[in-house]
Design a protein around this motif. Structure first.
Motif, PDB file in Angstrom:
ATOM      1  N   ASP A   1       0.899  -1.104   0.069  1.00  0.00           N
ATOM      2  CA  ASP A   1      -0.055   0.049   0.040  1.00  0.00           C
ATOM      3  C   ASP A   1       1.031   1.447  -0.056  1.00  0.00           C
ATOM      4  O   ASP A   1       2.110   1.243   0.275  1.00  0.00           O
ATOM      5  CB  ASP A   1      -0.898  -0.178   1.252  1.00  0.00           C
ATOM      6  N   ASP A   2       0.229   2.383  -0.532  1.00  0.00           N
ATOM      7  CA  ASP A   2       0.891   3.599  -0.422  1.00  0.00           C
ATOM      8  C   ASP A   2       2.229   3.730  -0.938  1.00  0.00           C
ATOM      9  O   ASP A   2       3.364   4.464  -0.379  1.00  0.00           O
ATOM     10  CB  ASP A   2       0.877   4.188   1.046  1.00  0.00           C
TER      11      ASP A   2
ATOM     12  N   ASP B   1       0.471   5.439  -4.441  1.00  0.00           N
ATOM     13  CA  ASP B   1      -0.031   6.479  -3.597  1.00  0.00           C
ATOM     14  C   ASP B   1      -0.740   7.532  -3.996  1.00  0.00           C
ATOM     15  O   ASP B   1      -0.218   8.125  -5.293  1.00  0.00           O
ATOM     16  CB  ASP B   1       0.974   6.915  -2.426  1.00  0.00           C
TER      17      ASP B   1
ATOM     18  N   GLU C   1      -4.332   4.560  -6.799  1.00  0.00           N
ATOM     19  CA  GLU C   1      -5.459   5.123  -5.840  1.00  0.00           C
ATOM     20  C   GLU C   1      -5.722   6.573  -5.761  1.00  0.00           C
ATOM     21  O   GLU C   1      -4.612   7.346  -5.924  1.00  0.00           O
ATOM     22  CB  GLU C   1      -5.296   4.247  -4.417  1.00  0.00           C
TER      23      GLU C   1
HETATM   24 CA    CA Z   1      -3.171   3.717   0.314  1.00  0.00          CA
END
Ligand code: CA
Ligand code: C2E
Ligand code: CA
Length: 786
Positions: free
Chosen positions: A645-646, A668, A702
């Motif tokens: 993630d990110d 991200d 995202e």
């Molecule tokens: Ca994220």
């Protein structure tokens, strides 16, 4: 022997009392026989015990010596008065001295500090006893009989030694926390034998009539039988065991004993007049020695006390590991500085090591201690000369610095303290780098602030430094207090949030841009408090992580999310291949139990592992790579896939992507945000996409909010997107309508697809798309999104 328990001991005690009573009743003739019986049984039982129980040899020798001395004393005694019988007196005295030595050894072994000064006190008691004995026994003998001086003096020594013996017994008893029956029996036996001696001595001098003899013998008889009862008692070995034990504080009884040993002889000396020069000289010399002994004892006591006090003080004020002053010293010093009426100020630097737990966990506590000692000495060397460096607790240090005024800048010193951590710490396990977060607070002197205020402020600032990413300095300002209070309030409320049903999951669709279909969802936690206010996950997730609640919350989210997807698949809200992404915080990966939690959630929800994505962040893999790898491997074995993630915000290291079993990266939203109008970010996204492709990883962008961003991402070859443009995170009940609205959008866009492809991106024809997509989620706008 031990299996017989206390019965033999009790028998002998009862026999002793019965025989003593008989002796007293029947008088000396028959009593003498009983006396011999009593002596004999004592000797036999001593020999018996010595052979059956494992006592130390030295101790047995001493006891044997005592027995031998008394035996000889008895054998050599005649009908002559005691003050004329030198031999019996000499041997009896030696016997008593042996007992005193034995008790001295037992006392010395306990080594609890109580033995200190016992010798001095015993000497005082003995001297006091001697003076009394001189006045009451020896002097009258010398004045009224023809007894030789040495014999009379020897006779006079019996009582003082008996006093010393009594005193030692009392010390033995009253400095123990646990007093076994054998000890009581032994003490009673010795006491009886001393009283017996006294009766005979008083009889000899004429203070008691000859009729008292039967009672004297009776007391001896009782003493010998009680002695047997004591040595046969199962608790006897514990009486002489060399076992240090805690002790009641003040030997108050001893103090009273010694005081009596001083006062009574002095009274006797004052009340009775001296008879002749010898008497006068003996009295004077005895009194002087007694006074000298008392003075020495007092000096010794005062010194020992001062030493003990000093040691206690050092102990109470310094940290044993680093040798630095402790919290008490800091508080005292800060309070003193703050109370001063000068215009000065006090600054406190609160230094907290970052990720110190990692050293303890990976290299062991020994290495942790080593690191703390090095940091302590470096801080002490770096701090200004007028500052106090102390260790508060664990990995928290403080530097307390007085200054002339509040306006002095605090940052230069903070920087110096930070510089302490630039060099690696040379531990025996190897070099380690540590960083620290420093909170700084300053308060003016004389304004009523306390040391605790100062520490609290610096602590708050330190927390601020931690929360903005560690390894930095934060200076306290008032707003931090409000923030800290708010945070604390949230933390408390968060503990109850689950059981109060205040938590929910919202779900955000993830779109495959190539097919235009929603392939999965990300579960995002929502907290609506009972008062109706919403707390953003960006605020409460870090609190839950720090407080450890995230483990429970995360497990709940996992089960909730998998159950939800199962339900959507079952009621055909979405296809069976749809996936659910659940966020996992580093704390959850810390232990070994996480894969079991995942397995349990999959089992209970009946969701295939293939339908679950777990989203982890890079910090999970940085803090404890071995543990993370273990857990991720276990998850891979389950068939669960893992997304990073990110991506792009943290370390973004390629090695991480290669080393860990990952199947997806999520770019991200910070980069996605600027991808349409920032060349640099666009280049970065392009690189990430290329990297993902070469490693066989799926890439999800995202935070896609505009049609322009979507267009650029599509053009760069990004396969999956997620963001407000597609849909905000929505309540589970709204997912069906959200998905059908998204399907409508797809039909519309597909019809305009041809036209849009002819234009350069970003193109104006995409406006309709944005409007439609807005319509798609406007009806299900989630409560928390603004
Ligand atoms: Ca994220
Ligand atoms: P995240 O995992 O990066 O989640 C994506 C966040 O971006 C979500 O914020 C989502 O609402 C938001 N978002 C999605 N699309 C857009 C967009 O187009 N524009 C903008 N500005 N934001 C968008 P949210 O729900 O507030 O969550 C924040 C963070 O809290 C999450 O970041 C995640 O790190 C954490 N979090 C949320 N739920 C959980 C959970 O169940 N467990 C754990 N451990 N962390 C969670
Ligand atoms: Ca996420």
């Amino acid at each position: 022997m031990a299996s017989l328990g206390t019965r033999p001991s009790r028998c002998f005690a009862a026999l002793g009392i019965a025989f003593a009573a008989l002796t007293a009743l029947l008088g000396t003739g028959f009593g003498d026989i009983l006396y011999v019986v009593a002596m004999a049984q004592l000797v036999v039982s001593m020999v018996f015990v010595a052979r059956t129980r494992r006592f130390e040899r030295g101790f047995l020798v001493l006891v044997g010596l005592v027995g031998a001395c008394y035996l000889v004393a008895n054998l050599t005694s005649s009908d002559a008065p005691a003050y004329e019988a030198v031999l019996p007196a000499l041997f009896a005295l030696m016997g008593t001295l042996c007992i005193i030595a034995a008790i001295g050894i037992v006392l010395g072994r306990r080594r609890n500090g109580m033995a200190d000064g016992v010798v001095g006190d015993a000497l005082i008691v003995g001297l006091g006893g001697w003076i009394l004995s001189w006045v009451l026994l020896v002097q009258p003998v010398l004045a009224t009989t023809t007894a030789a001086v040495p014999a009379a003096v020897l006779f006079g020594f019996t009582q003082p030694t008996a006093c010393v013996l009594l005193f030692m017994m009392a010390t033995l008893i009253f400095t123990r926390l646990e007093r076994p029956p054998a000890l009581w029996l032994l003490t009673t036996a010795l006491f009886c034998s001393i009283v017996g001696d006294l009766v005979y001595a008083l009889m000899n001098v004429g203070h008691l009539g000859l009729g008292a003899e039967r009672f004297g013998t009776a007391i001896y008889v009782a003493a010998y039988f009680l002695g047997t009862a004591a040595v046969l008692h199962p608790t006897m070995p514990s009486v002489i065991a060399a076992r240090p034990e805690p002790v009641e504080m003040v030997p108050f009884g001893r103090l009273i004993g010694t005081t009596f040993a001083l006062v009574i002889p002095m009274l006797a000396l004052t009340v009775s007049a001296s008879h002749d020069t010898t008497d006068l000289v003996v009295r004077a010399i005895s009194a002087s020695i007694l006074a000298g002994a008392v003075t020495t004892r007092v000096v010794y006591s005062v010194r020992a006390n001062a030493r003990a006090q000093g040691a206690l003080q050092v102990q109470a004020r310094s940290d044993p590991l680093t040798g630095l002053p402790n919290r008490t010293v800091v508080l005292e010093h800060a309070d003193m500085l703050l109370r001063s009426t000068s215009n000065g100020a006090v600054t406190l630097y609160f230094v907290d090591l970052d990720r110190f737990k990692g050293i303890n966990d990976s290299l062991g506590h020994g290495a942790g201690d080593e690191a703390l000692r090095i940091v302590a000495s470096r801080l002490a060397a770096a701090a200004p000369v007028d500052a106090i460096v102390a260790r508060l607790s664990g990995d928290e240090f403080v530097v307390l610095k007085p200054s002339a005024s509040l306006d002095r800048p605090t940052t230069p010193i903070a920087d110096v303290l930070m510089a302490v951590f630039t060099e690696p710490l040379a531990l025996s396990a190897g070099d380690v780098f540590l960083t620290a977060s420093i909170g700084v607070a300053a308060l003016g002197a004389g304004v009523g602030a306390t040391a605790s205020d100062l520490i609290r402020r610096a602590d708050t600032a330190m927390y601020r430094a931690k929360s903005v990413g560690r390894n930095c300095v934060a200076v306290f300002d008032e707003s931090m207090h409000a923030r800290a209070a708010h945070r604390l309030e949230l933390e408390t409320a968060l503990h109850r949030a689950l059981e109060r049903n205040e938590l929910q999951l919202y779900h955000q669709p993830i779109l495959n841009v190539r097919t235009g279909t929603v392939t999965g969802f990300e579960a995002l936690m929502r907290w609506r408090r009972q008062d109706g206010s919403d707390v953003s996950p960006a605020e409460f997730i870090p609190i839950a992580e720090e407080g450890g609640m995230i483990v429970g919350l995360g497990a709940w989210a996992l089960l909730e999310a998998t159950t939800q997807l199962r339900q959507w698949i079952d009621d055909e809200t979405c296809p069976a291949s749809s996936t659910m992404s659940v966020n996992v915080s580093p704390k959850q990966l810390e232990g070994d139990g996480f894969h079991a939690v995942v397995r349990e959630a999959l089992h209970r929800s009946r969701l295939p592992a293939r339908n679950l994505w777990l989203e982890v962040t890079e910090s999970s893999m940085i803090d404890d790579p071995e543990q993370a790898l273990r857990t991720l491997d276990q998850l891979a074995d389950l068939g669960v896939r893992v997304a990073l993630d990110d991506f792009g915000t943290g370390y973004s290291s390629l090695s991480l992507l290669q080393r860990f079993p990952l199947q997806r990266i999520k770019i991200d939203r910070a980069f996605v945000n600027r991808v349409a109008d920032n060349d640099h970010d666009r280049a970065l996204v392009r690189t990430i996409l290329a990297m993902g492709e070469s490693l066989g990883l799926e890439v999800v962008a995202e935070g896609v909010e505009t049609i322009e961003q979507l267009a650029v991402l599509t053009q760069l070859g990004c396969s999956h997107v997620q963001g407000y443009l597609i849909s905000r995170p929505v309540h589970a009940n709204a997912m069906r309508s959200t998905l059908s609205a998204l399907a409508d959008v797809r039909t519309i866009t597909q019809s305009t697809d041809k036209a849009s492809r002819q234009r350069q991106l970003p193109g104006s024809s995409t406006e309709g798309h944005e409007a439609d997509s807005d319509r798609a989620h406007s009806a299900q706008r989630p409560r928390s999104a603004s």
